[in-house]
Design an enzyme around this catalytic site. Structure first.
Site, PDB file in Angstrom:
ATOM      1  CG  PHE A  12      -1.953  -0.984   1.334  1.00  0.00           C
ATOM      2  CD1 PHE A  12      -3.200  -0.774   0.748  1.00  0.00           C
ATOM      3  CD2 PHE A  12      -1.719  -2.175   1.996  1.00  0.00           C
ATOM      4  CE1 PHE A  12      -4.192  -1.743   0.832  1.00  0.00           C
ATOM      5  CE2 PHE A  12      -2.703  -3.155   2.087  1.00  0.00           C
ATOM      6  CZ  PHE A  12      -3.944  -2.931   1.505  1.00  0.00           C
ATOM      7  CG  ASP A  13       0.810   5.883  -1.689  1.00  0.00           C
ATOM      8  OD1 ASP A  13       1.937   6.235  -1.323  1.00  0.00           O
ATOM      9  OD2 ASP A  13      -0.132   6.682  -1.888  1.00  0.00           O
TER      10      ASP A  13
END
Length: 219
Positions: A12-13
């Site tokens: 995930f960003d």
């Protein structure tokens, strides 16, 4: 009936993907522009490069190397003051992470935010416990859109097969990094980038809501 093939890992960003920090980011940007350039600049100029490290973004506006450093100090100073008032998890983020944990799918953060503020954001939003692996610009020589941060996250996760790894991000820079690293990519449509910008970057999937990723097919 056979069990569905699960993702080997999900990356995930952070900003614009798991946590809603967009107003914080824009306030710090506007304040920095007023302080150093005497006037605010269009928000779109900043949003276009969100997903890249702060120093790289500010260098696009600064008139000297020294001014870059001064801008960074101004930006992070305000960020530290107002962070907790403006940052919150996106709807469904905590629940989706909990669901992945129950499925036994390891997760990691791959962000262009420095480590100290990354940890603060995760703690403040109540999701830090999910992430034993966190990759920031402090860990690499080349940040997103270079694939180096994604590849480092894979190594720290034990080298799962890239074809069974999903990278979720709101920025074309996230998609570019993931594609270059050979993982599958999902564009988060709830961030500051337009659908058109994300589609143009070529993600494998588009997500309207965070929980939608639980329905994605690995095949």
């Amino acid at each position: 009936m056979s069990e569905p093939i699960r993702w080997a890992a999900v990356l995930f960003d952070l900003d614009g993907t798991l946590i809603d920090s967009i107003e914080l980011i824009l306030r710090c940007y506007r304040h920095t522009m007023r302080t150093h350039l005497g006037a605010e600049r269009d928000d779109g100029e900043w949003i276009r490069n969100m997903g890249r490290p702060l120093r790289e973004q500010l260098a696009l506006f600064a008139r000297s190397v020294d001014e870059v450093e001064a801008m960074v100090e101004t930006y992070v100073g305000l960020q530290a003051q107002i962070h907790d008032d403006l940052v919150r998890p996106y709807p469904g983020a905590a629940e989706t992470l909990a669901a992945l944990e129950l499925l036994g799918v390891p997760v990691a953060i791959v962000t262009s935010k420095r480590e100290r503020m990354t940890r603060r954001g995760l703690e403040h939003c109540g999701i830090a416990r999910h992430f034993a692996v966190v990759v920031t610009p402090d860990d690499v020589r080349r940040a997103k859109p270079d694939p180096e941060p994604v590849l480092l996250a894979l190594r720290r996760l034990g080298d799962p097969p890239p074809s069974r790894v999903l990278f979720v991000g709101d920025s074309p820079h996230d998609v570019a990094a993931g594609r270059a690293a050979g993982v599958r990519t999902a564009g988060a449509l709830w961030g500051p980038f337009s659908r058109e910008a994300l589609v143009a970057s070529g993600p494998d999937f588009l997500l309207e809501r965070m929980p939608d990723l639980l329905e994605l097919d690995v095949a």
